[in-house]
Write a protein that holds these residues in place. Structure first.
Motif, PDB file in Angstrom:
ATOM      1  N   ALA A   8      32.037   6.318  45.827  1.00 10.62           N
ATOM      2  CA  ALA A   8      32.440   5.761  44.452  1.00 10.62           C
ATOM      3  C   ALA A   8      32.680   6.960  43.755  1.00 10.62           C
ATOM      4  CB  ALA A   8      31.349   4.893  44.186  1.00 10.62           C
ATOM      5  N   CYS A   9      33.773   7.091  42.929  1.00 16.12           N
ATOM      6  CA  CYS A   9      34.170   7.947  42.036  1.00 16.12           C
ATOM      7  C   CYS A   9      35.172   7.592  41.268  1.00 16.12           C
ATOM      8  CB  CYS A   9      34.645   9.342  43.076  1.00 16.12           C
ATOM      9  SG  CYS A   9      35.013  10.624  42.129  1.00 16.12           S
ATOM     10  N   ASP A  10      34.846   7.874  39.870  1.00 16.05           N
ATOM     11  CA  ASP A  10      35.712   7.217  38.705  1.00 16.05           C
ATOM     12  C   ASP A  10      36.725   8.247  38.442  1.00 16.05           C
ATOM     13  OD1 ASP A  10      34.070   4.999  38.474  1.00 16.05           O
ATOM     14  OD2 ASP A  10      33.218   5.574  36.647  1.00 16.05           O
ATOM     15  N   HIS A  11      36.765   9.635  38.636  1.00 13.66           N
ATOM     16  CA  HIS A  11      37.562  10.689  38.141  1.00 13.66           C
ATOM     17  C   HIS A  11      38.622  11.025  39.121  1.00 13.66           C
ATOM     18  CE1 HIS A  11      34.504  13.303  40.025  1.00 13.66           C
ATOM     19  NE2 HIS A  11      35.322  14.094  39.991  1.00 13.66           N
ATOM     20  N   LEU A  12      38.680  10.377  40.652  1.00 17.38           N
ATOM     21  CA  LEU A  12      39.633  10.887  41.503  1.00 17.38           C
ATOM     22  C   LEU A  12      40.314   9.395  41.873  1.00 17.38           C
ATOM     23  CD1 LEU A  12      37.434  13.171  43.669  1.00 17.38           C
ATOM     24  CD2 LEU A  12      39.269  13.804  41.967  1.00 17.38           C
ATOM     25  N   PRO A  13      41.769   9.628  42.582  1.00 13.28           N
ATOM     26  CA  PRO A  13      42.273   8.386  42.949  1.00 13.28           C
ATOM     27  C   PRO A  13      41.680   7.815  44.225  1.00 13.28           C
ATOM     28  CG  PRO A  13      43.838  10.241  42.568  1.00 13.28           C
ATOM     29  CD  PRO A  13      42.324  10.865  42.377  1.00 13.28           C
TER      30      PRO A  13
ATOM     31  N   TYR B 128      34.431  12.445  53.345  1.00 16.70           N
ATOM     32  CA  TYR B 128      34.118  11.289  52.750  1.00 16.70           C
ATOM     33  C   TYR B 128      35.671  10.661  52.037  1.00 16.70           C
ATOM     34  CZ  TYR B 128      29.145  12.004  52.972  1.00 16.70           C
ATOM     35  OH  TYR B 128      28.077  12.232  53.354  1.00 16.70           O
ATOM     36  N   THR B 129      35.586   9.560  51.936  1.00 16.47           N
ATOM     37  CA  THR B 129      36.883   8.914  51.252  1.00 16.47           C
ATOM     38  C   THR B 129      36.742   8.271  50.248  1.00 16.47           C
ATOM     39  OG1 THR B 129      38.078   8.820  53.353  1.00 16.47           O
ATOM     40  CG2 THR B 129      39.042   7.725  51.397  1.00 16.47           C
ATOM     41  N   VAL B 130      37.292   8.139  49.000  1.00 19.17           N
ATOM     42  CA  VAL B 130      37.057   7.586  47.818  1.00 19.17           C
ATOM     43  C   VAL B 130      37.672   6.067  47.906  1.00 19.17           C
ATOM     44  CG1 VAL B 130      37.561   7.288  45.268  1.00 19.17           C
ATOM     45  CG2 VAL B 130      37.346   9.526  46.348  1.00 19.17           C
ATOM     46  N   HIS B 131      36.744   5.121  47.848  1.00 16.11           N
ATOM     47  CA  HIS B 131      37.134   3.682  48.156  1.00 16.11           C
ATOM     48  C   HIS B 131      36.471   3.023  46.852  1.00 16.11           C
ATOM     49  CE1 HIS B 131      39.494   3.961  51.719  1.00 16.11           C
ATOM     50  NE2 HIS B 131      38.497   4.306  52.128  1.00 16.11           N
ATOM     51  N   ASP B 132      35.855   3.275  46.106  1.00 16.61           N
ATOM     52  CA  ASP B 132      34.795   2.529  45.075  1.00 16.61           C
ATOM     53  C   ASP B 132      34.727   3.415  43.827  1.00 16.61           C
ATOM     54  OD1 ASP B 132      33.493   0.353  44.486  1.00 16.61           O
ATOM     55  OD2 ASP B 132      31.847   0.713  45.997  1.00 16.61           O
ATOM     56  N   ARG B 133      34.523   2.688  42.707  1.00 18.93           N
ATOM     57  CA  ARG B 133      34.242   3.133  41.487  1.00 18.93           C
ATOM     58  C   ARG B 133      32.891   2.663  40.928  1.00 18.93           C
ATOM     59  NH1 ARG B 133      38.275   6.215  41.957  1.00 18.93           N
ATOM     60  NH2 ARG B 133      40.555   5.195  41.161  1.00 18.93           N
ATOM     61  N   PHE B 134      32.609   3.480  39.640  1.00 21.89           N
ATOM     62  CA  PHE B 134      31.064   3.267  39.154  1.00 21.89           C
ATOM     63  C   PHE B 134      31.453   2.320  38.082  1.00 21.89           C
ATOM     64  CE2 PHE B 134      30.321   7.566  40.494  1.00 21.89           C
ATOM     65  CZ  PHE B 134      29.017   7.568  40.682  1.00 21.89           C
TER      66      PHE B 134
END
Length: 108
Positions: free
Chosen positions: A42-47, A59-65
């Motif tokens: 999870a990461c808010d600042h990356l697409p 890892y892959t960004v698939h979630d948000r905070f």
């Protein structure tokens, strides 16, 4: 054309699919897919779909905070105990943006 990776220092924490942490237990991420341990962050600042290497593991960004956090990454873990034991770490991470977002960031 390719885009060189970015490097940044991020606070790294971990989370699990519990009501206390996510408000639900189904492990469905903000991007609509089911979270997978060892792959999902999870990461808010990356697409979404950005690739992030932490200690050589990709890892892959698939979630948000959901709190619009900057320079913070949460690694998905199936066990709440493992997530708690992970603690808080600060790491240099390597980021590769997904190609479909390059134009948004000024690259063709």
């Amino acid at each position: 054309m390719f885009l060189l990776p970015m490097f940044m220092v991020c606070m790294i924490t971990a989370y699990s699919p519990t009501v206390e942490e996510c408000g639900k237990t189904d492990a469905i991420t903000a991007s609509g897919i089911k979270a997978v341990e060892g792959e999902t962050i999870a990461c808010d600042h990356l697409p979404f779909y950005s690739s992030v290497k932490i200690d050589g593991k990709e890892y892959t960004v698939h979630d948000r905070f959901g709190g619009n956090y900057k320079n913070k990454i949460d690694i998905f873990m199936t066990s709440k105990e493992d997530a708690i034991n992970h603690g808080v770490k600060y790491k240099l991470v390597e980021v590769q943006l997904p190609k479909k977002t390059w134009r948004f960031f000024g690259y063709e």
